[in-house]
Design a protein around this motif. Structure first.
Motif, PDB file in Angstrom:
ATOM      1  N   ARG A  46      52.366  41.670  49.043  1.00 14.51           N
ATOM      2  CA  ARG A  46      51.554  42.625  48.268  1.00 14.51           C
ATOM      3  C   ARG A  46      51.335  43.896  49.084  1.00 14.51           C
ATOM      4  O   ARG A  46      50.937  43.844  50.246  1.00 14.51           O
ATOM      5  CB  ARG A  46      50.210  42.019  47.880  1.00 14.51           C
ATOM      6  N   CYS A  72      51.381  44.688  40.282  1.00 10.88           N
ATOM      7  CA  CYS A  72      50.335  43.678  40.325  1.00 10.88           C
ATOM      8  C   CYS A  72      49.515  43.876  39.052  1.00 10.88           C
ATOM      9  O   CYS A  72      48.798  44.870  38.900  1.00 10.88           O
ATOM     10  CB  CYS A  72      49.464  43.867  41.567  1.00 10.88           C
ATOM     11  N   THR A  73      49.654  42.945  38.136  1.00 14.07           N
ATOM     12  CA  THR A  73      49.042  43.105  36.824  1.00 14.07           C
ATOM     13  C   THR A  73      48.540  41.758  36.310  1.00 14.07           C
ATOM     14  O   THR A  73      49.080  40.705  36.669  1.00 14.07           O
ATOM     15  CB  THR A  73      50.052  43.712  35.832  1.00 14.07           C
ATOM     16  N   CYS A 127      48.785  36.828  39.469  1.00 14.92           N
ATOM     17  CA  CYS A 127      47.744  37.816  39.788  1.00 14.92           C
ATOM     18  C   CYS A 127      46.433  37.525  39.075  1.00 14.92           C
ATOM     19  O   CYS A 127      45.472  38.273  39.212  1.00 14.92           O
ATOM     20  CB  CYS A 127      48.226  39.229  39.408  1.00 14.92           C
ATOM     21  N   CYS A 133      44.831  38.599  44.819  1.00 15.73           N
ATOM     22  CA  CYS A 133      44.773  39.938  44.219  1.00 15.73           C
ATOM     23  C   CYS A 133      43.346  40.316  43.832  1.00 15.73           C
ATOM     24  O   CYS A 133      42.965  41.477  43.922  1.00 15.73           O
ATOM     25  CB  CYS A 133      45.678  40.013  42.992  1.00 15.73           C
ATOM     26  N   PRO A 160      44.219  43.999  40.306  1.00 15.10           N
ATOM     27  CA  PRO A 160      45.422  44.103  39.471  1.00 15.10           C
ATOM     28  C   PRO A 160      45.234  45.179  38.396  1.00 15.10           C
ATOM     29  O   PRO A 160      44.127  45.376  37.894  1.00 15.10           O
ATOM     30  CB  PRO A 160      45.531  42.710  38.843  1.00 15.10           C
ATOM     31  N   ASP A 161      46.315  45.874  38.096  1.00 11.46           N
ATOM     32  CA  ASP A 161      46.345  46.943  37.089  1.00 11.46           C
ATOM     33  C   ASP A 161      45.597  48.205  37.503  1.00 11.46           C
ATOM     34  O   ASP A 161      45.450  49.123  36.707  1.00 11.46           O
ATOM     35  CB  ASP A 161      45.808  46.470  35.729  1.00 11.46           C
TER      36      ASP A 161
END
Length: 159
Positions: free
Chosen positions: A97, A129-130, A136, A142, A149-150
């Motif tokens: 990541r 990263c969603t 995630c 995350c 994420p997002d």
């Protein structure tokens, strides 16, 4: 105290990195191979730049960076000057990541597959990263990050 920065850049020859980094940081940048500690200006930053295989194969290590220089605006300025995406490690301690810093200054978390080779880590298979990615969601590393994420954040706001 001094800092150590480690970044990766998408497809740029190392010879182009040194002058762009000097402009981005507003400091003299000395290549590690020729830096003489006895003759080094106090405001200089020592860097090592080399090529590795895989995505984001240009690797930049900056040594002895004064802590007064903020990293995020520095890497955002470098991405803008080079017109290339840059990567830095995020705060999850997950080897795959990273934070993707675009030339427009936005920062977003991304994932890579990481392979260990004789030439070091090789990154491949970039993906955002969603929450759409099951890895995630929930209790993943995350969610322990400052970079959820997002998330998409301008570099200056992130500093």
């Amino acid at each position: 105290m001094t800092e150590l920065w480690n970044w990766r850049i998408d497809g740029v020859p190392p010879v182009e990195v040194y002058p762009a980094l000097a402009e981005a940081l507003g400091r003299v940048v000395m290549p590690l191979a020729v830096a003489d500690p006895a003759r080094l200006p106090t405001y200089a930053v020592i860097c090592d730049v080399w090529q590795a295989p895989g995505e984001f194969g240009t690797i930049v290590d900056c040594y002895g960076v004064p802590e007064s220089l903020p990293e995020l605006p520095g890497i955002a300025a470098l991405a803008r000057l080079l017109g290339r995406n840059c990567l830095l490690r995020d705060d999850t301690l997950d080897a795959g990541r990273h934070l993707l810093v675009a030339p427009d200054g936005t920062i977003r978390p991304v994932h890579f597959d990481v392979a260990e080779t004789d030439d070091g880590e090789v990154l491949g298979n970039q993906r955002l990263c969603t929450l759409a990615n099951p890895g995630c969601r929930g209790w993943s590393r995350c969610h322990r990050s400052r970079w959820a994420p997002d998330s998409v954040v301008p570099a200056l706001a992130a500093a």
